[in-house]
Design an enzyme around this catalytic site. Structure first.
Site, PDB file in Angstrom:
ATOM      1  N   ASP A 119      -7.226 -18.613   3.748  1.00  0.00           N
ATOM      2  CA  ASP A 119      -7.438 -17.262   4.825  1.00  0.00           C
ATOM      3  C   ASP A 119      -6.946 -17.910   5.551  1.00  0.00           C
ATOM      4  OD1 ASP A 119      -8.708 -14.009   4.908  1.00  0.00           O
ATOM      5  OD2 ASP A 119      -7.999 -14.702   6.794  1.00  0.00           O
ATOM      6  N   LYS A 127       5.727  -3.126   1.226  1.00  0.00           N
ATOM      7  CA  LYS A 127       5.104  -3.391   0.169  1.00  0.00           C
ATOM      8  C   LYS A 127       5.667  -2.727  -1.276  1.00  0.00           C
ATOM      9  CE  LYS A 127       1.137  -4.441   0.852  1.00  0.00           C
ATOM     10  NZ  LYS A 127       0.366  -5.618   0.119  1.00  0.00           N
ATOM     11  N   TYR A 187       5.643  -1.184   7.112  1.00  0.00           N
ATOM     12  CA  TYR A 187       4.230  -0.567   5.756  1.00  0.00           C
ATOM     13  C   TYR A 187       5.724  -0.751   4.519  1.00  0.00           C
ATOM     14  CZ  TYR A 187       0.557  -1.468   2.579  1.00  0.00           C
ATOM     15  OH  TYR A 187      -0.873  -1.983   2.173  1.00  0.00           O
ATOM     16  N   ASP A 196      -1.680 -20.483   6.217  1.00  0.00           N
ATOM     17  CA  ASP A 196      -1.046 -18.827   6.818  1.00  0.00           C
ATOM     18  C   ASP A 196       0.028 -18.373   5.503  1.00  0.00           C
ATOM     19  OD1 ASP A 196       1.060 -17.853   8.415  1.00  0.00           O
ATOM     20  OD2 ASP A 196       1.332 -18.433  10.317  1.00  0.00           O
TER      21      ASP A 196
END
Length: 258
Positions: free
Chosen positions: A44, A167, A163, A71
């Site tokens: 993370d 996706k 977004y 990252d």
């Protein structure tokens, strides 16, 4: 994972990397794998939160859970972190790429900075992590890469144009990677979850709760531990060995695929 959190050992011997493991669906996935006996490296960007979660899960499950900061938008970092994870694990069987971000804007107001933010983490993060995992899996001739998509990538949701675009690209990437990697014994699938997470809680605050209230099963988002984790355990195990290139929705029916 059993209801009381007892170790079942269904993934014993599996070596797994989970990105976005500091909280939400990623943390839930790490916890489920650990309780099933897998050795897990959680990754993370939020190192303090991620390291604390990994330590807590390791202690609770009595399992080998480590943390490596990354990252996912930085290709060099991704490859270096994956190499470190593979060294810690002694190989790699499964990558679960949960790391993702959302930014709500009407399509006409989406800025270059907004789109770069979404692209860097959701899309570039997917293909960097997938490439790094494949490089580790290819010599062994086996492995499973599990990406995280979204219903927003398959249908229109007001305010999520950027977004949705990223996706949708994750879904397309997954199908092609599955086709290309299959000859090396590496499978690639995409999970489409609709779970309560810190990101979806923020969406409620921003006024998008109406989307979540339309979930046919129960009228709300699912619980990551009860509703998503068992599916992730199945996908990480040998029972899913003949599944690749698929979109697997765990969304209470909010969006239905063939």
């Amino acid at each position: 994972m059993s209801g009381n959190g007892a170790t079942l050992g269904g993934l014993r011997g599996k070596k797994i990397v989970v990105t976005g493991g500091a909280q939400g669906m990623g943390e839930s996935t790490v916890r489920a794998f650990a309780h099933e006996g897998a050795a897990v490296v959680s990754m993370d960007l939020r190192e303090d939160l991620g390291a604390a979660a990994a330590e807590r899960i390791s202690r609770e499950a009595g399992a080998d859970v480590s943390f490596v900061g990354v990252d996912v938008s930085n290709r060099g970092q991704v490859f270096a972190s994956m190499e470190r994870a593979v060294d810690l694990l002694g190989g790699l069987d499964v990558l679960v790429n949960v790391a993702g971000v959302q930014r709500a804007r009407p399509a006409e107001e989406l800025t270059e900075a907004d789109f770069d933010f979404l692209l860097d983490i959701n899309l570039r993060g997917t293909f960097y992590t997938n490439q790094a995992a494949f490089a580790a899996m290819k010599p062994a001739g086996s492995g499973h890469i599990i990406n995280f998509g979204s219903d927003a990538g398959m249908t229109a949701i007001r305010g999520l144009a950027g977004y949705s675009a990223t996706k949708g690209a994750v879904h397309a990437w997954t199908r092609t990677a599955a086709l290309e990697f299959a000859g090396h014994g590496v499978r690639v699938n995409v999970v489409v979850p609709a779970m309560r997470t810190p990101m979806t809680d923020a969406g409620r605050t921003e006024g998008r709760a109406g989307v979540y209230s339309r979930v046919p099963l129960g009228g709300d988002l699912g619980d990551p531990d009860r509703d998503l984790a068992p599916v992730m355990v199945f996908l990480a195990g040998d029972g899913s060995r003949f599944i690749t290139g698929q979109t697997i929705s765990v969304n209470g029916g909010i969006g239905m695929v063939r």
